[in-house]
Write a protein that holds these residues in place. Sequence first.
Motif, PDB file in Angstrom:
ATOM      1  N   LYS A  88      25.519 -13.145  54.682  1.00 33.76           N
ATOM      2  CA  LYS A  88      25.775 -12.739  53.301  1.00 33.76           C
ATOM      3  C   LYS A  88      27.191 -13.085  52.838  1.00 33.76           C
ATOM      4  N   PHE A  89      28.177 -12.892  53.742  1.00 30.49           N
ATOM      5  CA  PHE A  89      29.570 -13.102  53.361  1.00 30.49           C
ATOM      6  C   PHE A  89      30.191 -14.346  54.008  1.00 30.49           C
ATOM      7  N   ASN A  90      29.354 -15.171  54.666  1.00 28.58           N
ATOM      8  CA  ASN A  90      29.785 -16.434  55.261  1.00 28.58           C
ATOM      9  C   ASN A  90      30.952 -16.218  56.242  1.00 28.58           C
ATOM     10  N   LEU A  91      30.737 -15.315  57.226  1.00 29.97           N
ATOM     11  CA  LEU A  91      31.773 -14.961  58.188  1.00 29.97           C
ATOM     12  C   LEU A  91      31.548 -15.656  59.528  1.00 29.97           C
ATOM     13  N   THR A  92      32.644 -15.943  60.240  1.00 28.74           N
ATOM     14  CA  THR A  92      32.546 -16.484  61.597  1.00 28.74           C
ATOM     15  C   THR A  92      33.094 -15.505  62.623  1.00 28.74           C
ATOM     16  N   ALA A  93      33.877 -14.540  62.158  1.00 23.09           N
ATOM     17  CA  ALA A  93      34.434 -13.512  63.042  1.00 23.09           C
ATOM     18  C   ALA A  93      34.153 -12.137  62.445  1.00 23.09           C
ATOM     19  N   ILE A  94      33.665 -11.252  63.290  1.00 23.76           N
ATOM     20  CA  ILE A  94      33.362  -9.882  62.868  1.00 23.76           C
ATOM     21  C   ILE A  94      34.251  -8.956  63.694  1.00 23.76           C
ATOM     22  N   ASP A  95      35.051  -8.126  63.017  1.00 26.21           N
ATOM     23  CA  ASP A  95      35.860  -7.150  63.728  1.00 26.21           C
ATOM     24  C   ASP A  95      35.686  -5.763  63.103  1.00 26.21           C
ATOM     25  N   PHE A  96      36.420  -4.815  63.629  1.00 27.15           N
ATOM     26  CA  PHE A  96      36.278  -3.422  63.198  1.00 27.15           C
ATOM     27  C   PHE A  96      36.566  -3.256  61.711  1.00 27.15           C
ATOM     28  N   ASP A  97      37.601  -3.940  61.223  1.00 30.13           N
ATOM     29  CA  ASP A  97      37.989  -3.800  59.816  1.00 30.13           C
ATOM     30  C   ASP A  97      36.880  -4.259  58.875  1.00 30.13           C
ATOM     31  N   ILE A  98      36.202  -5.339  59.238  1.00 27.77           N
ATOM     32  CA  ILE A  98      35.098  -5.846  58.403  1.00 27.77           C
ATOM     33  C   ILE A  98      33.936  -4.858  58.402  1.00 27.77           C
ATOM     34  N   LEU A  99      33.619  -4.309  59.572  1.00 25.76           N
ATOM     35  CA  LEU A  99      32.534  -3.320  59.668  1.00 25.76           C
ATOM     36  C   LEU A  99      32.875  -2.069  58.857  1.00 25.76           C
ATOM     37  N   LYS A 100      34.138  -1.633  58.916  1.00 19.84           N
ATOM     38  CA  LYS A 100      34.572  -0.458  58.164  1.00 19.84           C
ATOM     39  C   LYS A 100      34.533  -0.734  56.662  1.00 19.84           C
ATOM     40  N   GLU A 101      34.965  -1.933  56.278  1.00 16.29           N
ATOM     41  CA  GLU A 101      35.003  -2.326  54.861  1.00 16.29           C
ATOM     42  C   GLU A 101      33.612  -2.305  54.225  1.00 16.29           C
ATOM     43  N   HIS A 102      32.593  -2.663  55.008  1.00  9.99           N
ATOM     44  CA  HIS A 102      31.221  -2.714  54.493  1.00  9.99           C
ATOM     45  C   HIS A 102      30.431  -1.436  54.776  1.00  9.99           C
ATOM     46  N   GLY A 103      31.120  -0.376  55.249  1.00  9.60           N
ATOM     47  CA  GLY A 103      30.503   0.940  55.385  1.00  9.60           C
ATOM     48  C   GLY A 103      29.598   1.116  56.584  1.00  9.60           C
ATOM     49  N   LEU A 104      29.720   0.262  57.589  1.00  7.20           N
ATOM     50  CA  LEU A 104      28.872   0.382  58.773  1.00  7.20           C
ATOM     51  C   LEU A 104      29.451   1.369  59.789  1.00  7.20           C
ATOM     52  N   VAL A 105      30.771   1.561  59.768  1.00  6.79           N
ATOM     53  CA  VAL A 105      31.421   2.510  60.673  1.00  6.79           C
ATOM     54  C   VAL A 105      32.500   3.275  59.902  1.00  6.79           C
ATOM     55  N   SER A 106      32.934   4.394  60.469  1.00  4.86           N
ATOM     56  CA  SER A 106      34.020   5.164  59.886  1.00  4.86           C
ATOM     57  C   SER A 106      35.326   4.825  60.602  1.00  4.86           C
ATOM     58  N   LYS A 107      36.446   5.261  60.031  1.00  3.44           N
ATOM     59  CA  LYS A 107      37.746   4.835  60.548  1.00  3.44           C
ATOM     60  C   LYS A 107      38.047   5.338  61.956  1.00  3.44           C
ATOM     61  N   ASN A 108      37.467   6.455  62.380  1.00  2.00           N
ATOM     62  CA  ASN A 108      37.755   6.988  63.712  1.00  2.00           C
ATOM     63  C   ASN A 108      36.690   6.653  64.750  1.00  2.00           C
ATOM     64  N   ASP A 109      35.687   5.865  64.369  1.00  6.97           N
ATOM     65  CA  ASP A 109      34.592   5.534  65.279  1.00  6.97           C
ATOM     66  C   ASP A 109      34.995   4.513  66.327  1.00  6.97           C
ATOM     67  N   LEU A 110      34.306   4.565  67.460  1.00  3.01           N
ATOM     68  CA  LEU A 110      34.326   3.483  68.432  1.00  3.01           C
ATOM     69  C   LEU A 110      33.024   2.719  68.219  1.00  3.01           C
ATOM     70  N   VAL A 111      33.066   1.398  68.261  1.00  2.00           N
ATOM     71  CA  VAL A 111      31.899   0.588  67.918  1.00  2.00           C
ATOM     72  C   VAL A 111      31.266   0.000  69.166  1.00  2.00           C
ATOM     73  N   LYS A 112      29.937   0.126  69.263  1.00  2.00           N
ATOM     74  CA  LYS A 112      29.193  -0.523  70.330  1.00  2.00           C
ATOM     75  C   LYS A 112      28.154  -1.430  69.699  1.00  2.00           C
ATOM     76  N   VAL A 113      28.121  -2.682  70.131  1.00  2.00           N
ATOM     77  CA  VAL A 113      27.151  -3.652  69.621  1.00  2.00           C
ATOM     78  C   VAL A 113      25.920  -3.602  70.506  1.00  2.00           C
ATOM     79  N   LEU A 114      24.754  -3.365  69.878  1.00  2.00           N
ATOM     80  CA  LEU A 114      23.485  -3.282  70.605  1.00  2.00           C
ATOM     81  C   LEU A 114      22.641  -4.521  70.330  1.00  2.00           C
ATOM     82  N   GLY A 115      21.642  -4.770  71.186  1.00  4.29           N
ATOM     83  CA  GLY A 115      20.958  -6.047  71.203  1.00  4.29           C
ATOM     84  C   GLY A 115      19.721  -6.212  70.343  1.00  4.29           C
TER      85      GLY A 115
END
Length: 148
Positions: A88-115
């Motif tokens: 959707k946003f034509n990204l090649t790198a995904i990090d915590f800030d991008i996930l937080k910006e799009h509302g997928l995680v909160s600022k104090n969360d730890l992120v785990k990527v599932l399969g």
Amino acid sequence: MDLSNLKPAVGSIKAKKRIGRGTGSGRGGTSTRGHKGAQSRSGHSSKVGFEGGQMPLQRRVPKFGFKNINRVEYASVNLDVIQALADKFNLTAIDFDILKEHGLVSKNDLVKVLGRGEVSSKLEIKAHAFSASAQKAIESAGGSIVKL
């Protein structure tokens, strides 16, 4: 009319009940506290959960289970969500800030990527943890992972 002469509506203000002001007031004598007992005395305060000597709920309900104080909670993000975000946003790198910006995680969360889902593009993904299937899928698509 201005702020200096505002008054409440007639009948909307009632005088508070003044207790302990003589027998003629109807609330003298024991001052609505009844006769004897702890609650009639000044300075009385009961413990939280006190039920008058009856076995309190906290003690009469059976206890079970275990709460691990060292447990680490992760906010989970699946591969299909990451791929949709990258497309959707034509990204090649995904990090915590991008996930937080799009509302997928909160600022104090730890992120785990599932399969769940598939990764079709080459992505660099930064997160706190990865499941084995997610790591394999990312690397087989030519991407890379970085643990924070």
